[in-house]
Write an enzyme that holds these catalytic residues in place. Structure first.
Site, PDB file in Angstrom:
ATOM      1  N   CYS A  92     -12.434  32.064 -16.414  1.00 46.21           N
ATOM      2  CA  CYS A  92     -12.732  32.334 -17.824  1.00 46.21           C
ATOM      3  C   CYS A  92     -11.508  32.772 -18.617  1.00 46.21           C
ATOM      4  O   CYS A  92     -11.474  32.623 -19.837  1.00 46.21           O
ATOM      5  CB  CYS A  92     -13.804  33.417 -17.945  1.00 46.21           C
ATOM      6  N   HIS A 367     -19.692  30.088 -24.657  1.00 40.29           N
ATOM      7  CA  HIS A 367     -18.490  30.395 -23.867  1.00 40.29           C
ATOM      8  C   HIS A 367     -18.023  29.137 -23.139  1.00 40.29           C
ATOM      9  O   HIS A 367     -18.396  28.901 -21.994  1.00 40.29           O
ATOM     10  CB  HIS A 367     -18.851  31.516 -22.885  1.00 40.29           C
ATOM     11  N   CYS A 397     -13.064  39.075 -19.112  1.00 39.01           N
ATOM     12  CA  CYS A 397     -13.150  39.087 -17.657  1.00 39.01           C
ATOM     13  C   CYS A 397     -12.998  37.669 -17.129  1.00 39.01           C
ATOM     14  O   CYS A 397     -13.277  36.691 -17.829  1.00 39.01           O
ATOM     15  CB  CYS A 397     -14.476  39.680 -17.197  1.00 39.01           C
TER      16      CYS A 397
END
Length: 411
Positions: A92, A367, A397
């Protein structure tokens, strides 16, 4: 050491990341990358032969997303063939890392013009046929013994259970994200950065955010069933090991309660974004007016078993590098991978919530894994300009228990 200036930033709208449902799902991932690269070139009159490198984040580098997406996107966009490209994966965190590496190239004096960004089409997941491993360690038993790594959603529930953060607080955080995003869209706050996506035949595919659900209510969120209870206890291999067991292998005293669901977790979407960075000397020679400068960058690791807790120490580390305090930051962007991530972040740093994810986050907007970091930097920059403020901090994160971070200053 040279400064790295942000000259421009743009992004696509985020499309729902499901075949048959999302507007971008029939596009090629390389095409999404090309869309933002074309926009940067056209908006700045960029001589693409001067671009030293194009660095993209793409987390799932399988199928159509494999094969150095950055280079392929640049070629489709018509960039000079001398302009190189590389694609990286920090899960991510890839979209922040790509921008950080672009800045490092310029600050070191190695290059004068570098583009950092990312593209991810989650609607392509599974196209390649082979299912990914159920284990982060991909069957590395020595690693599993040292650092058991469960599913991220199970980690989110474990952290909320450890921290005593309630389902009600997590749902309220998600509701606020939807409300903020709805306000931002209604007030056209994303207009400066959004680039419409046309297909290769020239037909408009998507020009606005597709994922937000402004009709969301607290009551509706409260009715959703937790998503990760069955995931936590699903036998992952012939031995019957479960994600709950992996957490309890490291933290035997955690009684995992399940709080996260589709409404307070990040949305599955497709999207791309990119930022054009340049040295001051090159920018002045082009008569470019910079929008911001890179102040500091940092990377931070944390417990891989809990996986989602690195943003707080990453933020502290990048603040220390910049010689700034929490009170100096005007705009915070912390990725809402799960509600507990941003909720814990705000609590741990005792932040003014009005400065955090001001225009909503991934629970409302989605996302697109490897692209999200660059989108968040873009959003922070736009918001600094909208408010006439100075400093923005972006962090998120990443799987494996990591977090990259960056601080930018509006010029």
């Amino acid at each position: 050491m040279s400064e790295a200036w942000i000259i421009d930033a743009c992004r696509t709208p985020r499309g729902i990341g499901k075949k048959g449902k999302g507007a971008l799902a029939n596009e090629h991932p390389q095409h999404l990358g090309a869309v933002v690269l074309e926009a940067l070139r056209d908006r700045t009159n960029l001589n693409t032969a001067d671009v030293g490198d194009i660095i993209f984040g793409t987390s799932s580098q399988r199928g159509r997303q494999s094969g150095d997406l950055a280079r392929m996107a640049a070629l489709e966009a018509g960039y000079d063939i001398t302009s190189s490209g590389v694609t990286l994966d920090r899960f991510c965190g890839s979209g922040i890392t790509s921008v950080n590496l672009a800045a490092m190239n310029i600050m070191s004096g190695s290059e004068d013009v570098v583009i950092g960004g990312g593209a991810e089409m989650m609607s392509t997941y599974g196209e390649e046929g082979a299912m990914p491993s159920m284990f982060m360690d991909n069957g590395n038993m020595k690693l599993r013994a040292l650092h058991p790594q469960p599913h991220q959603g199970v980690c989110a529930d474990a952290i909320a259970s450890m921290e005593g953060i309630s389902r009600e607080d997590l749902d309220n955080n998600a509701f606020q994200s939807q409300q903020k995003a709805a306000r931002a869209i209604a007030e056209d706050r994303f207009a400066k950065s959004l680039v419409p996506v046309y297909n290769i035949d020239g037909e408009l595919v998507l020009e606005k955010e597709e994922f937000p659900r402004p009709q969301t209510t607290l009551e509706g969120l409260g009715e959703l069933q937790p998503s990760f209870a069955p995931v936590a206890d699903y036998p992952l291999d012939e031995s019957g090991v479960t994600y709950r067991q992996l957490v309890n292998q490291k933290y035997p005293d955690i009684d995992i309660q399940h709080f996260h669901h589709a409404g307070n977790s990040s949305g599955v979407v497709d999207g791309a974004g990119a930022l054009l960075l340049a040295s001051p000397d090159y920018a002045k020679a082009q008569d470019w007016k910079p929008r911001a400068r890179i102040v500091a960058m940092a990377n931070q690791g944390d417990c891989p078993t809990l996986m989602l807790n690195a943003p707080v120490p990453a933020a502290k580390r990048v603040l220390a590098k910049a010689g700034l305090t929490v009170n100096d930051i005007d705009v915070w962007e912390i990725n809402e991978a799960f509600s507990v991530v941003s909720e814990k972040f705000m609590r741990d740093l005792n932040l003014d919530r009005d400065k955090v994810n001001i225009n909503g986050g991934a629970m409302a907007l989605g996302h697109p894994i490897g692209a999200t970091g660059s989108l968040l930097i873009n959003t922070a920059l736009d918001e600094l300009e909208r408010q006439g403020k100075q400093f923005g901090l972006v962090t998120m994160c990443a799987a494996g228990g990591m977090a990259p971070a960056i601080i930018i200053e509006r010029i």
